[in-house]
Scaffold this motif. Structure first.
Motif, PDB file in Angstrom:
ATOM      1  N   ILE A 132      -7.769  -9.074   8.490  1.00 23.70           N
ATOM      2  CA  ILE A 132      -6.866  -8.893   9.627  1.00 23.70           C
ATOM      3  C   ILE A 132      -7.031  -7.473  10.142  1.00 23.70           C
ATOM      4  CG2 ILE A 132      -4.922  -8.222   8.130  1.00 23.70           C
ATOM      5  CD1 ILE A 132      -3.082  -9.767  10.096  1.00 23.70           C
ATOM      6  N   THR A 133      -7.025  -7.327  11.471  1.00 22.86           N
ATOM      7  CA  THR A 133      -7.171  -6.012  12.079  1.00 22.86           C
ATOM      8  C   THR A 133      -5.912  -5.169  11.877  1.00 22.86           C
ATOM      9  OG1 THR A 133      -6.516  -7.048  14.148  1.00 22.86           O
ATOM     10  CG2 THR A 133      -8.874  -6.675  13.799  1.00 22.86           C
ATOM     11  N   TRP A 134      -6.008  -3.894  12.256  1.00 22.23           N
ATOM     12  CA  TRP A 134      -4.917  -2.965  11.973  1.00 22.23           C
ATOM     13  C   TRP A 134      -3.600  -3.397  12.610  1.00 22.23           C
ATOM     14  CZ3 TRP A 134      -2.228  -0.202  15.701  1.00 22.23           C
ATOM     15  CH2 TRP A 134      -2.743  -0.269  16.994  1.00 22.23           C
ATOM     16  N   ASN A 135      -3.673  -4.007  13.782  1.00 19.46           N
ATOM     17  CA  ASN A 135      -2.440  -4.406  14.473  1.00 19.46           C
ATOM     18  C   ASN A 135      -2.189  -5.913  14.401  1.00 19.46           C
ATOM     19  OD1 ASN A 135      -4.465  -5.282  16.136  1.00 19.46           O
ATOM     20  ND2 ASN A 135      -3.641  -4.369  18.001  1.00 19.46           N
ATOM     21  N   GLY A 136      -3.022  -6.606  13.642  1.00 21.74           N
ATOM     22  CA  GLY A 136      -2.801  -8.037  13.467  1.00 21.74           C
ATOM     23  C   GLY A 136      -3.239  -8.912  14.615  1.00 21.74           C
ATOM     24  N   ALA A 193       0.825  -1.204   0.000  1.00 25.23           N
ATOM     25  CA  ALA A 193       0.000   0.000   0.000  1.00 25.23           C
ATOM     26  C   ALA A 193       0.858   1.253   0.000  1.00 25.23           C
ATOM     27  CB  ALA A 193      -0.897   0.007   1.235  1.00 25.23           C
ATOM     28  N   SER A 194       0.346   2.272  -0.669  1.00 25.58           N
ATOM     29  CA  SER A 194       0.956   3.588  -0.576  1.00 25.58           C
ATOM     30  C   SER A 194       0.256   4.345   0.545  1.00 25.58           C
ATOM     31  CB  SER A 194       0.780   4.351  -1.885  1.00 25.58           C
ATOM     32  OG  SER A 194      -0.603   4.573  -2.122  1.00 25.58           O
ATOM     33  N   GLY A 195       0.874   5.392   1.032  1.00 18.71           N
ATOM     34  CA  GLY A 195       0.224   6.205   2.043  1.00 18.71           C
ATOM     35  C   GLY A 195       0.675   5.850   3.442  1.00 18.71           C
ATOM     36  N   ARG A 196       0.601   6.833   4.324  1.00 20.52           N
ATOM     37  CA  ARG A 196       1.122   6.665   5.682  1.00 20.52           C
ATOM     38  C   ARG A 196       0.090   6.111   6.649  1.00 20.52           C
ATOM     39  NH1 ARG A 196       3.521  12.442   6.986  1.00 20.52           N
ATOM     40  NH2 ARG A 196       1.553  13.034   5.995  1.00 20.52           N
ATOM     41  N   THR A 197      -1.157   5.955   6.200  1.00 24.62           N
ATOM     42  CA  THR A 197      -2.207   5.531   7.116  1.00 24.62           C
ATOM     43  C   THR A 197      -2.487   4.042   7.050  1.00 24.62           C
ATOM     44  OG1 THR A 197      -3.818   6.141   5.425  1.00 24.62           O
ATOM     45  CG2 THR A 197      -3.335   7.768   7.139  1.00 24.62           C
ATOM     46  N   PHE A 198      -1.703   3.294   6.288  1.00 22.64           N
ATOM     47  CA  PHE A 198      -1.938   1.855   6.121  1.00 22.64           C
ATOM     48  C   PHE A 198      -2.065   1.156   7.462  1.00 22.64           C
ATOM     49  CE2 PHE A 198      -1.626  -2.328   4.385  1.00 22.64           C
ATOM     50  CZ  PHE A 198      -0.820  -3.039   5.253  1.00 22.64           C
ATOM     51  N   SER A 199      -1.223   1.507   8.395  1.00 23.46           N
ATOM     52  CA  SER A 199      -1.175   0.772   9.664  1.00 23.46           C
ATOM     53  C   SER A 199      -2.431   0.950  10.506  1.00 23.46           C
ATOM     54  CB  SER A 199       0.050   1.194  10.478  1.00 23.46           C
ATOM     55  OG  SER A 199      -0.011   2.571  10.774  1.00 23.46           O
ATOM     56  N   SER A 200      -3.288   1.885  10.151  1.00 19.74           N
ATOM     57  CA  SER A 200      -4.515   2.096  10.923  1.00 19.74           C
ATOM     58  C   SER A 200      -5.725   1.413  10.291  1.00 19.74           C
ATOM     59  CB  SER A 200      -4.799   3.591  11.066  1.00 19.74           C
ATOM     60  OG  SER A 200      -5.087   4.173   9.815  1.00 19.74           O
ATOM     61  N   TYR A 201      -5.534   0.752   9.159  1.00 13.34           N
ATOM     62  CA  TYR A 201      -6.646   0.140   8.436  1.00 13.34           C
ATOM     63  C   TYR A 201      -6.702  -1.361   8.669  1.00 13.34           C
ATOM     64  CZ  TYR A 201      -6.706   4.382   5.515  1.00 13.34           C
ATOM     65  OH  TYR A 201      -6.765   5.665   5.053  1.00 13.34           O
ATOM     66  N   ALA A 202      -7.916  -1.899   8.786  1.00 10.58           N
ATOM     67  CA  ALA A 202      -8.077  -3.339   8.633  1.00 10.58           C
ATOM     68  C   ALA A 202      -7.863  -3.674   7.154  1.00 10.58           C
ATOM     69  CB  ALA A 202      -9.466  -3.766   9.070  1.00 10.58           C
ATOM     70  N   MET A 203      -7.354  -4.856   6.908  1.00  9.17           N
ATOM     71  CA  MET A 203      -7.091  -5.291   5.532  1.00  9.17           C
ATOM     72  C   MET A 203      -7.798  -6.610   5.274  1.00  9.17           C
ATOM     73  SD  MET A 203      -5.227  -2.934   4.231  1.00  9.17           S
ATOM     74  CE  MET A 203      -4.719  -3.754   2.705  1.00  9.17           C
ATOM     75  N   GLY A 204      -8.231  -6.773   4.047  1.00  6.80           N
ATOM     76  CA  GLY A 204      -8.908  -8.006   3.684  1.00  6.80           C
ATOM     77  C   GLY A 204      -8.432  -8.541   2.343  1.00  6.80           C
ATOM     78  N   TRP A 205      -8.617  -9.822   2.169  1.00  7.73           N
ATOM     79  CA  TRP A 205      -8.421 -10.467   0.872  1.00  7.73           C
ATOM     80  C   TRP A 205      -9.778 -11.024   0.410  1.00  7.73           C
ATOM     81  CZ3 TRP A 205      -4.231 -10.335  -2.223  1.00  7.73           C
ATOM     82  CH2 TRP A 205      -2.993 -10.025  -1.658  1.00  7.73           C
ATOM     83  N   PHE A 206     -10.080 -10.788  -0.853  1.00  8.21           N
ATOM     84  CA  PHE A 206     -11.293 -11.294  -1.473  1.00  8.21           C
ATOM     85  C   PHE A 206     -10.903 -11.966  -2.780  1.00  8.21           C
ATOM     86  CE2 PHE A 206     -14.582  -9.246   1.121  1.00  8.21           C
ATOM     87  CZ  PHE A 206     -13.820  -8.336   1.819  1.00  8.21           C
ATOM     88  N   ARG A 207     -11.820 -12.729  -3.345  1.00  8.31           N
ATOM     89  CA  ARG A 207     -11.536 -13.348  -4.629  1.00  8.31           C
ATOM     90  C   ARG A 207     -12.804 -13.398  -5.464  1.00  8.31           C
ATOM     91  NH1 ARG A 207     -10.353 -19.567  -2.577  1.00  8.31           N
ATOM     92  NH2 ARG A 207     -12.520 -20.145  -2.099  1.00  8.31           N
TER      93      ARG A 207
END
Length: 124
Positions: free
Chosen positions: A51-55, A24-38
């Motif tokens: 996965i939550t922001w802090n894993g 990801a670009s941007g400095r706010t990545f670490s505050s976002y939940a992330m997901g994988w979809f297909r």
């Protein structure tokens, strides 16, 4: 604004493994939940893992539980999907997504940013 770029897809035989990466670009990545979809041809986009922001918490679709592992490295602005024991039915375009609200959700509509996707093809 966050831009996401997936990599690591490819062609693999059934039973094999692949590791997808999303940077990801941007400095706010670490505050976002992330997901994988297909999304497979002719099918709707479906949840794979989040996965939550802090894993500290992860969640998986029943179809991949025990075979896939989601992880993240905030210092590298990256999230990963380790896929083992792949099956032909795992064939799809895989997308990573970011949720500003950090909701740890399985619903695509709750994600704000999406990558372009990477193709995973599992041959039988």
């Amino acid at each position: 604004q966050v831009q996401l770029v997936e990599s690591g897809g490819g062609l693999v035989q059934a039973g094999g493994s692949l590791r997808l990466s999303c940077t990801a670009s941007g400095r706010t990545f670490s505050s976002y939940a992330m997901g994988w979809f297909r999304q497979a041809p002719g099918k709707e986009r479906e949840f794979v893992a989040t996965i939550t922001w802090n894993g500290d918490r992860t969640d998986y679709a029943d179809s991949v539980k025990g075979r896939f592992t989601i992880s993240r490295h905030n210092a590298k602005n990256s999230v990963y999907l380790q896929m083992n024991s792949l099956k032909p039915e795992d064939t799809a375009v895989y997308y990573c997504a970011a949720d500003r609200g950090n909701r740890d959700s399985s619903w695509p509509v709750e994600y704000n940013y999406w990558g372009q996707g990477t193709q995973v093809t599992v041959s039988s």
